[in-house]
Write a protein that holds these residues in place. Sequence first.
Motif, mmCIF file in Angstrom:
data_model
loop_
_atom_site.group_PDB
_atom_site.id
_atom_site.type_symbol
_atom_site.label_atom_id
_atom_site.label_comp_id
_atom_site.label_asym_id
_atom_site.label_seq_id
_atom_site.Cartn_x
_atom_site.Cartn_y
_atom_site.Cartn_z
ATOM 1 N N GLY A 1 -12.405 26.427 8.278
ATOM 2 C CA GLY A 1 -11.445 27.509 8.171
ATOM 3 C C GLY A 1 -10.055 27.140 8.651
ATOM 4 O O GLY A 1 -9.231 28.019 8.900
ATOM 5 N N GLY A 2 -9.794 25.851 8.763
ATOM 6 C CA GLY A 2 -8.471 25.387 9.162
ATOM 7 C C GLY A 2 -8.298 25.178 10.646
ATOM 8 O O GLY A 2 -7.219 24.787 11.096
ATOM 9 N N THR A 3 -9.361 25.400 11.431
ATOM 10 C CA THR A 3 -9.223 25.363 12.885
ATOM 11 C C THR A 3 -9.600 24.015 13.504
ATOM 12 O O THR A 3 -9.292 23.785 14.681
ATOM 13 N N THR A 4 -10.246 23.142 12.750
ATOM 14 C CA THR A 4 -10.746 21.883 13.311
ATOM 15 C C THR A 4 -10.016 20.696 12.705
ATOM 16 O O THR A 4 -10.171 20.419 11.510
ATOM 17 N N PRO A 5 -9.243 19.973 13.478
ATOM 18 C CA PRO A 5 -8.549 18.794 12.937
ATOM 19 C C PRO A 5 -9.513 17.631 12.753
ATOM 20 O O PRO A 5 -10.635 17.658 13.273
ATOM 21 N N PRO A 6 -9.115 16.611 12.018
ATOM 22 C CA PRO A 6 -9.970 15.435 11.855
ATOM 23 C C PRO A 6 -10.320 14.831 13.211
ATOM 24 O O PRO A 6 -9.454 14.651 14.073
ATOM 25 N N GLY A 7 -11.615 14.544 13.380
ATOM 26 C CA GLY A 7 -12.086 13.974 14.634
ATOM 27 C C GLY A 7 -12.212 12.465 14.565
ATOM 28 O O GLY A 7 -11.825 11.819 13.581
ATOM 29 N N VAL B 1 0.838 -1.198 0.000
ATOM 30 C CA VAL B 1 0.000 0.000 0.000
ATOM 31 C C VAL B 1 0.868 1.241 0.000
ATOM 32 O O VAL B 1 1.750 1.395 0.860
ATOM 33 N N ALA B 2 0.620 2.144 -0.932
ATOM 34 C CA ALA B 2 1.276 3.457 -0.956
ATOM 35 C C ALA B 2 0.231 4.516 -0.619
ATOM 36 O O ALA B 2 -0.790 4.625 -1.303
ATOM 37 N N VAL B 3 0.459 5.257 0.444
ATOM 38 C CA VAL B 3 -0.397 6.387 0.806
ATOM 39 C C VAL B 3 0.334 7.643 0.353
ATOM 40 O O VAL B 3 1.366 8.018 0.919
ATOM 41 N N ILE B 4 -0.188 8.262 -0.694
ATOM 42 C CA ILE B 4 0.461 9.414 -1.327
ATOM 43 C C ILE B 4 -0.402 10.645 -1.054
ATOM 44 O O ILE B 4 -1.592 10.653 -1.399
ATOM 45 N N TYR B 5 0.183 11.686 -0.477
ATOM 46 C CA TYR B 5 -0.661 12.816 -0.094
ATOM 47 C C TYR B 5 0.079 14.144 -0.225
ATOM 48 O O TYR B 5 1.310 14.197 -0.203
ATOM 49 N N TYR B 6 -0.727 15.194 -0.334
ATOM 50 C CA TYR B 6 -0.231 16.561 -0.174
ATOM 51 C C TYR B 6 -1.028 17.190 0.955
ATOM 52 O O TYR B 6 -2.256 17.047 1.023
ATOM 53 N N SER B 7 -0.352 17.885 1.840
ATOM 54 C CA SER B 7 -1.025 18.570 2.945
ATOM 55 C C SER B 7 -0.361 19.908 3.179
ATOM 56 O O SER B 7 0.865 19.986 3.252
ATOM 57 N N SER B 8 -1.167 20.961 3.290
ATOM 58 C CA SER B 8 -0.602 22.282 3.544
ATOM 59 C C SER B 8 -0.885 22.768 4.956
ATOM 60 O O SER B 8 -0.185 23.647 5.459
ATOM 61 N N THR B 9 -1.882 22.202 5.623
ATOM 62 C CA THR B 9 -2.210 22.638 6.989
ATOM 63 C C THR B 9 -2.108 21.509 7.997
ATOM 64 O O THR B 9 -2.310 21.738 9.185
ATOM 65 N N GLY B 10 -1.832 20.298 7.535
ATOM 66 C CA GLY B 10 -1.669 19.176 8.437
ATOM 67 C C GLY B 10 -2.868 18.250 8.532
ATOM 68 O O GLY B 10 -2.746 17.137 9.025
ATOM 69 N N HIS B 11 -4.044 18.683 8.041
ATOM 70 C CA HIS B 11 -5.240 17.852 8.194
ATOM 71 C C HIS B 11 -5.195 16.621 7.298
ATOM 72 O O HIS B 11 -5.524 15.509 7.739
ATOM 73 N N VAL B 12 -4.810 16.793 6.051
ATOM 74 C CA VAL B 12 -4.689 15.637 5.153
ATOM 75 C C VAL B 12 -3.563 14.724 5.642
ATOM 76 O O VAL B 12 -3.661 13.491 5.547
ATOM 77 N N HIS B 13 -2.522 15.319 6.180
ATOM 78 C CA HIS B 13 -1.429 14.528 6.760
ATOM 79 C C HIS B 13 -1.945 13.614 7.873
ATOM 80 O O HIS B 13 -1.584 12.429 7.953
ATOM 81 N N THR B 14 -2.804 14.140 8.739
ATOM 82 C CA THR B 14 -3.382 13.339 9.820
ATOM 83 C C THR B 14 -4.198 12.180 9.268
ATOM 84 O O THR B 14 -4.096 11.042 9.753
ATOM 85 N N LEU B 15 -5.005 12.448 8.251
ATOM 86 C CA LEU B 15 -5.789 11.385 7.623
ATOM 87 C C LEU B 15 -4.877 10.343 6.985
ATOM 88 O O LEU B 15 -5.128 9.133 7.070
ATOM 89 N N ALA B 16 -3.815 10.804 6.336
ATOM 90 C CA ALA B 16 -2.887 9.880 5.677
ATOM 91 C C ALA B 16 -2.208 8.967 6.685
ATOM 92 O O ALA B 16 -2.039 7.763 6.437
#
Length: 204
Positions: free
Chosen positions: A170-176, A4-19
């Motif tokens: 607005g960028g203030t809520t991380p993935p729950g 499995v390759a998890v390939i991502y771009y994240s600018s605020t960290g939220h997609v990074h957390t999901l990845a």
Amino acid sequence: MTNVAVIYYSSTGHVHTLAESAAAAAEKAGAEVRLRRVPETAAKATAATGPEGEEQLAVDGAAVARVEDLDWADVILFGTPTRFGLPAAQLKAFIDSTGELWRKGRLVNKVVSSFTSTSTSHGGQESTLLALNNTFYHWGAIIVPPGYADPVQFATGNGNPYGTSHVSHGGTTPPGEENLGAIEFQARRAVEIATALKTGLRAA
């Protein structure tokens, strides 16, 4: 073993957390996993520079994605924020570099699935994921969405059958918890389908 390759771009960290959650779930499902970020290509003035911005992601331990990671993988999970209802240009630039693999047929029958994060509830989540699917059709890949195949998909704030979608307000809520549960299910489902596909193709 399923790769499995998890390939991502994240600018605020939220997609990074999901990845990260996707990678952990795939490993728990028995897969070998590569967590890979695509590099920043935007001018510094337009890139996120907050405490969880690209500067932080650059040292988060995730290696930079290479097209060889796609060749290696049986499953590819793509993560991206949306930009005007489309995937981020940074991820698109990486995808645009896969022409040689495509010409050689090396992306045929890869299991693919995508996830996203937006600032607002109607910020283009579904159109972003559907736009990514256009590439996968050309590849001859097997698109495996989460659908409504697990109770987590009916939870408040989820329910996107196209792929896990997080709203950051607005960028203030991380993935729950519900977002993380959804991406974990999506990753497990992709691994299960890919493993069954590999078994079936070998038998055939």
